[in-house]
Design an enzyme around this catalytic site. Structure first.
Site, PDB file in Angstrom:
ATOM      1  N   ARG A   1       0.665  -1.121   0.049  1.00  0.00           N
ATOM      2  CA  ARG A   1      -0.003  -0.135  -0.036  1.00  0.00           C
ATOM      3  C   ARG A   1       0.763   1.340   0.127  1.00  0.00           C
ATOM      4  NH1 ARG A   1      -2.513  -3.744  -0.976  1.00  0.00           N
ATOM      5  NH2 ARG A   1      -4.586  -4.197  -0.635  1.00  0.00           N
TER       6      ARG A   1
ATOM      7  N   GLU B   1       1.868   1.863  -3.392  1.00  0.00           N
ATOM      8  CA  GLU B   1       0.802   2.351  -4.067  1.00  0.00           C
ATOM      9  C   GLU B   1       0.301   3.797  -3.952  1.00  0.00           C
ATOM     10  OE1 GLU B   1      -2.931  -0.381  -4.239  1.00  0.00           O
ATOM     11  OE2 GLU B   1      -4.130   1.246  -3.817  1.00  0.00           O
TER      12      GLU B   1
ATOM     13  N   SER C   1      13.694  15.068   3.402  1.00  0.00           N
ATOM     14  CA  SER C   1      14.752  14.226   3.845  1.00  0.00           C
ATOM     15  C   SER C   1      14.077  12.961   4.475  1.00  0.00           C
ATOM     16  CB  SER C   1      15.837  14.948   4.834  1.00  0.00           C
ATOM     17  OG  SER C   1      16.913  13.900   5.109  1.00  0.00           O
TER      18      SER C   1
END
Lengths: 147, 147, 147, 147, 147, 147, 147, 147, 147, 147
Positions: free
Chosen positions: B88, B91, B114
């Protein structure tokens, strides 16, 4: 019109109009990241939202309809993106993926954080040692269904 | 001992001892995700932290030294992970990567968040419609240096 | 205009004008590699820099604005580049990556060399046995934050 | 003994002995990065160098011979490394590869920087705003031969 | 004009003109493989060579300049080529790569055959059992530099 | 015994015995590259050749049989090899693949150079400016059959 | 004209003309699969064959020349084809590749079936339980040459 | 026992026993390629077949059961095989895949050749110009179902 | 017209006409998923079906012919799709592939579920806790043929 | 014990015990596919389920605990599986992915079928023309949240 052309048209209009995402957020009553997602055709607006957005960008209403179609999502090329800003999210997944998995399972059991019933906010945290980018992801915990 | 064996030894000890990440957080004074990262050898502890952690897990002190070595980070196989919880995050990068990039540049200019001067917290947000997983990433904004 | 077209226009103008990167370095007060990075849309200039550059190349001012937009960086295709000059940098990473990691960690502790707060110079070192290319990379050491 | 086992044995011995790369540099009269490359079996030592190194690490002389064999070089897995320190060199190639190519060709003509007739130094540049890692690569320019 | 278009224009002109690579070899005083490499934009000619080549192909002089620019080399798609003639060279590397490495190191020590200070000839060896293709590669041995 | 183990055993024996490929060439009456290919299990010997080879390396005769089995060929990992010596052959294919194809088709018509009815020699060409590696590949031309 | 355009033109003409591959087989005196290979630019015809084919498809003679050029072969995208009919041949290689290798080596010794000195026929085998597709591949056995 | 170990045990036994695939074909009343597929665990035998095979190879009956389990099929590594004999089948798919598709659709309509209701024979065709390998694939045509 | 253009034309026409897949299902007497497959050129219609479909979408009859040609199937890019809806089917294969294989083999023996003699239905299952998507796949079991 | 070893132990025990998935379904009151998923460590059981399963397979209770740990899911290698039974699900996604997406969006709006709040059943549908495998997937529709 391809998706890339729609996005470019909207971003060019936004630039010409001189309107920021923060301002669009106020006009639409939706978060700026979500609005940027509509512009990049990663999210779909309803007709009212689409019209407001198109109007705010000074475009003719005919662009609105395109923004209501459920898009084909995920558009990065190559599959491991090279843009440093975007790559850092891949790196975070690589470095912190397993530790997060461990902690989430301990807190919630077996399941996942939804990326659909999901919100994402970007905030600027001012800091004398250098401002910080804060990204808050919040997704519904979905436990694995047994059957 | 390979990294996978070290991680397994520590997780087995944690389970045998019945100690949670939340409890380790109190003992070490470090966030639970960071502690999980040390266990998965994605982060390195200093000697004091390593000793405390090893002791809290009921292991002999000789394990501590391993945890202080800067590790070879990023360990997911294959390069696009198949585990649904971890995927996920891939995604999210695919779907929201470009929108986030657009918003971050508008707020901060050209540069990145960062992933090194960086913290990551996992919280449970209780919700009657189903609890939510909240992941908060906070990294220093690094503007591109010109030269 | 795509990024490839912008780059081509600027390089063609540079060639037509007969101006070298070393001369652009003097005009802009910026390093030639950084200027080449702007031309390849891997770095963004501010308005003054963009105007100077566009003017030095004999192009109309309208090109300047494009050069101020934070670009989508990293553009090599395929992911392991085949051009021999560029590939050698991949090879250096493959061959000397782990040794450098070992030495940097010994000198600095756990962390990385920033590729953002970073400069890169290319120099010609004259040598009777054959001139040498010297590439000097200098990035801020970023220690891993603990939290 | 596999290459990974040889490297581990040498690094463990180095740690047990408490000797730094800087000290090995003095003992062998070779740069510390090159010595680390021998330890990671990316470079081959001659017999004298190998014996000195093995002795300095407190290992029995039989390890020396292994270090003189031309190794199978390049050992990173996966092909785009995930370790953040090493990945940054991939990123530098992605972002600055084309600009460097352009500048090197302007300075030297068509050809490449050799990665074989090549040296690589890592230095610490002290800086009140945060120390910097300086990596200096210096390779012979090899012009393309015509025939 | 893209590189593919330049190559096509030159090959079409060569065909229309009815001139062979062997004839171009005589006109330019360069090997036919090198000339084909210029046409495929894998090698760069100097101005004189470019003009001679363009003239021999019956093209207008303006094409000459393109051929003097150091090209972005390596152009096969996909990364493991499917064309049977070209694939055989990949197969030779797969099958005979390690044996060649072993023999070259025994003959020369640690180092490589340069692919830059390098020539490549294609000859027809007549044979009653079927003519043979002879490919002769000759590159300078580059020993690894120690530092 | 895996193929890697067989190869290692043979190479270790060769080293212990102090015999060179050139000497094996004389003993077997076969080219040194072909012999190295048998050792790396990329080619299969007949029983006589296998026995001679095993004997020359001072190994017991039982190793001979393994060397007569048609092997599973091609063994490089990853698919684009990272070892600089071997990679250069990939680079030659990338850079000179299309030009060679063009020249071979002009000389021979449509077809390929066989990599099976094929010989490969490695020679040292002495040169005051630096010795050169000469690799001569010679394969039967196979015209495409029409049917 | 790109290869895809040539193929499309020929297939459209074939459809418009209402001619089958079986009829083309009779007209050209060549197998229908080979003719389809010429149309897909995977095989090259001689001038007579090309003219006959172009004429049979009702196209002007200028198309004939294109069909005589040795093509860049292998054109499937992606490298593991997704079309079910074509994928099955990949699956056959995956499932039956090693068994075929074993049987061919037992019957013929070490070597390969040529894919160049090669014919391929497609036949319909009528069967009351459902007609069958029969694909007959016949290639010269090429024994590995020793040298 | 892994699949690779089972295969090796069976092949070693076959070699020790000195029995050919042709002989196994007679004993089992099954084609030699199918038998080789069972040995490579790409096909599953019934109990009778498994016992006959194991007995013919002089192995104890306990090996029989393993050969009746439906295996995880497809075992080539990497995904585009490097072994020249096996690769040629990939090449045939690349070069003749589209032409075969065109011809099969013309003969049969939309559908595929089954790779399950499928047989594969390997024959030696004697030929004075060099023996030929004939591979006959015969699979049921499966028309696409409409619904 | 490319396949993407045909699909776009049909989908645009469908939208302009305001006709749903459910309505097309009634008009054609074919399932809506199959009709969508024809529109995406993953299935081929016969002439009558094609005409009805084109007419129902208000397009001129000339579009009908295109829909009868057996298409090149499988069109997702990249090979592991990034669109969340489609990816979930990849995830289901990753997570439940082996368990399904085990259960199917127990129920049916060695063989597969056909994806050709196959139907696929999508239904909405109303549920007070949130409606559910039901996908029913039904393919003929194909046992492996022995020969 | 690795996951592969756990799975093998459980499957061997199941075979030795002669118990079917259908019988396990009755004993546990869970679907056979879900039980197979636990055995392949793609799903996690609670303690009661784990004990029942382990007992039913005749294994000692200590195996139960392993089955309650949330597993690292997705285990197919390579990323596009070669086993024909499993590959067909990849093919279905390739061929019917876009048509399903279109139909689901029309029926439900923008969102996905959950693969977590999800059930999967495998049934045998008897058919005189050949039995059919029916796979029923049923997942909650998750609409994209706007924010």
């Amino acid at each position: 019109m391809t998706i890339a052309e729609i996005t470019k048209t909207l971003l060019d209009a936004k630039k010409a109009k001189g309107v920021t995402f923060a301002q669009l957020e106020e006009i639409l009553g939706r978060d700026e990241v979500w609005i940027a997602s509509v512009i990049y055709r990663q999210a779909s607006a309803d007709e009212t939202e689409a019209k407001k957005l198109v109007e705010a960008l000074g475009l003719s209403p005919e662009f609105a309809e395109e923004l209501t179609i459920p898009p084909l999502k995920g558009s990065l090329d190559p599959v491991i993106p090279t843009d440093p800003l975007i790559y850092r999210f891949y790196e975070i997944m690589q470095v912190y993926g397993m530790p997060m998995k461990e902690v989430i399972h301990e807190k919630f059991g077996d399941g996942i954080m939804s990326a659909i019933d999901f919100t994402l906010d970007v905030d600027k945290v001012e800091d004398p040692k250098g401002d910080r980018v804060q990204v808050t992801m919040c997704g519904k915990f979905l436990p694995y269904k047994k059957w």
